[in-house]
Design a protein around this motif. Structure first.
Motif, mmCIF file in Angstrom:
data_model
loop_
_atom_site.group_PDB
_atom_site.id
_atom_site.type_symbol
_atom_site.label_atom_id
_atom_site.label_comp_id
_atom_site.label_asym_id
_atom_site.label_seq_id
_atom_site.Cartn_x
_atom_site.Cartn_y
_atom_site.Cartn_z
ATOM 1 N N ILE A 173 44.130 35.407 14.214
ATOM 2 C CA ILE A 173 43.631 36.745 13.909
ATOM 3 C C ILE A 173 44.758 37.628 13.375
ATOM 4 O O ILE A 173 44.515 38.581 12.653
ATOM 5 N N PHE A 220 45.889 34.567 18.661
ATOM 6 C CA PHE A 220 46.562 35.826 18.301
ATOM 7 C C PHE A 220 48.011 35.505 17.923
ATOM 8 O O PHE A 220 48.237 34.570 17.161
ATOM 9 N N LYS A 222 38.375 46.153 8.048
ATOM 10 C CA LYS A 222 39.137 47.289 8.557
ATOM 11 C C LYS A 222 40.342 47.663 7.708
ATOM 12 O O LYS A 222 40.839 48.776 7.788
ATOM 13 N N HIS A 230 44.342 34.444 26.916
ATOM 14 C CA HIS A 230 45.663 33.884 26.626
ATOM 15 C C HIS A 230 46.699 34.496 27.559
ATOM 16 O O HIS A 230 46.435 35.518 28.189
ATOM 17 N N PHE A 270 35.932 34.879 23.492
ATOM 18 C CA PHE A 270 36.695 33.789 22.871
ATOM 19 C C PHE A 270 37.090 32.696 23.872
ATOM 20 O O PHE A 270 37.689 31.705 23.491
ATOM 21 N N GLU A 291 50.416 42.944 14.284
ATOM 22 C CA GLU A 291 49.390 42.645 13.283
ATOM 23 C C GLU A 291 49.777 43.244 11.920
ATOM 24 O O GLU A 291 49.729 42.580 10.884
ATOM 25 N N GLU A 329 35.177 43.047 26.030
ATOM 26 C CA GLU A 329 35.471 43.278 24.613
ATOM 27 C C GLU A 329 35.038 42.022 23.876
ATOM 28 O O GLU A 329 35.539 40.936 24.162
ATOM 29 N N TYR A 360 49.494 42.947 25.697
ATOM 30 C CA TYR A 360 48.368 42.001 25.646
ATOM 31 C C TYR A 360 48.885 40.550 25.667
ATOM 32 O O TYR A 360 48.137 39.604 25.421
ATOM 33 N N HIS A 420 42.555 51.535 20.822
ATOM 34 C CA HIS A 420 43.940 51.313 20.397
ATOM 35 C C HIS A 420 44.040 50.293 19.261
ATOM 36 O O HIS A 420 45.142 49.969 18.835
ATOM 37 N N ARG A 448 48.318 54.598 18.014
ATOM 38 C CA ARG A 448 49.287 54.263 19.057
ATOM 39 C C ARG A 448 50.501 55.186 19.090
ATOM 40 O O ARG A 448 51.461 54.924 19.811
#
Ligand code: TEU
Ligand code: CA
Length: 625
Positions: free
Chosen positions: A220, A240, A370, A185, A280, A464, A334, A145, A405, A494
């Motif tokens: 994030i 990110f 989450k 990004h 975003f 993350e 998304e 990503y 994912h 994953r």
């Protein structure tokens, strides 16, 4: 124009106002009735700071009002006209996370040739369209990503020839392929960013969001959203990771480059895109500080300035017109953090923006995030589905999914008791494939895969998880921090796809890039192909059922027992057929309301059940006509 003198009901009547109010109530686990209560609904906004004893203050209200007043578009009232048919409304989608799907050359990393090997498997499952998570050249700070070159395939995944073959093989089987489009990004190793650093006066100098001073926005993935770039003696925005730098969509040149890049892939014949964090891309001009209270509440500072970005609709219409439409390409956006009214603005056919969006409002229950370790109550899912289906309107179409994912496995979230694992997986499958909307299956979900038995942080790979562990261990100690990571880590989804009861789950011949546990011994494709009553075969049958009965796609939906807890029941009907779906949402036996349906028991997650009691998580599809 709404002001501090407006009443709460005026805010609630504004589509974006309603979305935001619902978000606040959700975070605080409060009922919407608080606002619809006539006494409360007449309150003027300016009375709230006193009435809430400061929980809401003037600055909060002003930040809130700014989002509303800069978003003047309003969706049309709910339309009940006929639903337009489209291939993507009928299709069953399957998400492949290439790194973990199948390794073909024994380096421990999934790749394109591995996907080709498994296309017959996907076809036999009944899949119509495959969504590939990013396969572009990337330094893999966020597993692809973070794109370094949009026109090149990641070396570990193969070559452009492999990709062309994959696309041809997908098409040869009558399936479609959609790519992940990550354009909020790029990687900091992308040529544009490198040139933005070294040639600040070239056109690239303005492709990203540089500022002399950072604002208070947070990333994030934790920490400040700004990174210092000594080359320019300036800070640059990254929502990110530090290696994912936000593009400046205000720049028309940049937008032209994006359009050209999308067209390049469409020329190759790809059928559409999943647009990564697409809501975003438009940030409020001037990048003002985020409101303190909103930041605390969301655990994220600044979000009110880009979740509902002021120029988002304009940008989407541009790329639709200039890139997607000429190729008739499908798009699913998304869109984390948005509510249903914004979803209407993004997907209503007359708006010409996106075909579908992924809303995430159903992935946690009210008051939970989450990383909280809690049990997901499916009654909330029922409420969510009814609300959306009755208010989204026939100009819009829902996407349906439980996994991807970025999230732990749904079965584990609902009930980790192993005795219910497979019935629960089938219950989810039943709802996914009999409710109206386009179903997306995430790899492994069709086997009933569950969260992994990670032993320590050394087992985890996701940026993350690694970032937040470092932040939280300082706040709460190692053990508590690890527990939070275990509850929400994206790595649960994953780990390698479980193909066989063989070393490394039949995914690879060598140790994979991320470990797996022992679960493949009792949950794998090979075994489930052989077992008539497996989750895999249940998915196959449901998909076949959906394909042979258009009523399951376009038929009207009528919910019954709406107020009965733990019971989710609905009819799907058209001129040809009437189906009835009966779901027990809890782990207890439940008395059926009314008589046993008179009709054909087409499919159930339990063998014959003659009684009046629904077993734990029982799901049955009946044909009444
Ligand atoms: O995710 C966007 C996003 O905001 C969230 O889904 C987020 O990654 C996650 O829930 C945090 O807990 C997309 C991709 O799906 C994700 O894999 C990427 O990491 C992210 O964008 C950045 O490209
Ligand atoms: Ca490989």
């Amino acid at each position: 124009m709404l002001t501090i003198n407006s009443q709460l009901k005026e805010v609630y009547a504004h589509p974006i106002g309603r979305d935001l109010l619902k978000k606040v109530l959700f975070q605080k686990a409060l009922s919407e009735r608080i606002i619809t209560n006539p006494l409360v609904s007449r309150l003027k906004l300016k009375t709230l700071p006193v009435l809430t004893m400061g929980a809401v203050d003037r600055a909060f209200l002003e930040a809130f009002l700014q989002v509303l007043n800069e978003a003047p578009d309003r969706p049309r009232p709910v339309e009940k006209g006929p639903v337009q048919a489209a291939w993507w409304k009928e299709a069953v989608f399957y998400q492949v996370y290439p790194r973990s799907f199948k390794d073909s050359n024994g380096d421990g990393i999934g790749d394109l040739c591995g996907i080709i090997e498994k296309l017959d498997y996907l076809k036999s499952l009944g899949v119509d369209a495959i969504w590939l998570s990013p396969i572009y050249d990337s330094p893999n700070d966020d597993n692809g990503y973070d794109i370094r070159d949009y026109h090149k395939i990641m070396t570990e995944f193969g070559t452009m020839e492999d990709f062309d073959r994959l696309l041809a093989e997908v098409h040869a089987r009558g399936m479609k392929l959609i790519m992940d489009l990550v354009v909020n990004h790029t990687s900091d190793e992308h040529e544009w960013f490198q040139r933005a650093l070294t040639e600040p006066h070239s056109k690239y100098g303005d492709y990203y969001l540089f500022r002399d001073e950072p604002n208070n926005w947070t990333s994030i993935f934790g920490g400040s959203a700004w990174k210092y770039c000594p080359e320019r003696k300036q800070y640059v925005l990254h929502l990110f990771s530090q290696k994912q730098i936000d593009l400046n969509w205000e720049n028309p040149e940049l937008r032209r480059e994006i359009v050209a890049m999308i067209r390049w892939w469409l020329e190759k014949g790809v059928d559409g895109f999943r647009l990564d964090v697409i809501n975003f891309i438009s940030k409020r001009a001037g990048l003002p500080d985020g409101n303190e209270k909103i930041g605390k509440m969301m655990g994220l500072y600044g979000a009110e300035h880009y979740f509902y970005g002021p120029r988002l609709h304009e940008y989407l219409r541009q790329i639709r017109k200039e890139a997607f439409a000429p190729y008739n390409a499908f798009t699913v956006g998304e869109t984390p953090g948005i509510g249903m009214e914004m979803a209407k603005l993004l997907t209503a056919a007359y708006r010409e923006e996106l075909d579908l969006i992924f809303s995430f409002d159903h992935l946690e229950t009210p008051g939970h995030g989450k990383f909280d370790d809690y049990r997901y109550d499916l009654n909330y899912y029922k409420e969510y589905i009814i609300y959306w289906l009755e208010n989204y309107g026939n100009q819009c179409w829902m996407s349906l999914f439980f996994e991807n994912h970025d999230n732990p496995r749904m079965v584990s979230k609902i009930d980790p008791d192993p005795q219910f694992r497979f019935v629960l997986a089938k219950l989810l499958a039943t709802m996914l494939l009999t409710l109206p909307g386009t179903p997306f299956i995430y790899q492994g979900q069709e086997l009933g895969m569950i969260n992994k038995d990670f032993q320590s942080m050394a087992d985890l790979r996701d940026v993350e998880s690694l970032n937040f562990y470092e932040i939280w261990r300082k706040e709460m100690g190692d053990a508590a921090a690890f527990r939070r990571i275990l509850a929400g880590s994206r790595d649960h989804a994953r780990t390698p796809m479980q193909w066989e009861k063989a070393k490394y789950a039949g995914f690879s011949t060598v140790e994979p890039w991320i470990g797996t546990d022992e679960d493949y011994k009792i949950c794998n494709v090979e075994d489930q192909m052989k077992r008539e009553d497996s989750v895999l075969n249940y998915y196959r049958k449901l998909i076949q059922l959906r394909k042979s009965h258009p009523v399951l796609v376009y038929g009207e939906t009528a919910f019954v027992n709406r107020k009965v807890r733990d019971l989710f029941t609905y009819y799907r009907r058209d001129e040809q057929a009437v189906f009835y779906v009966e779901c027990n949402l809890c782990r207890n036996q439940l008395k059926r309301r009314g008589r046993r349906p008179e009709g054909l028991r087409l499919l159930s997650n339990y063998p014959e059940n003659e009684g009046h009691e629904l077993r734990p998580y029982e799901a049955t599809v009946w044909r009444l006509k």
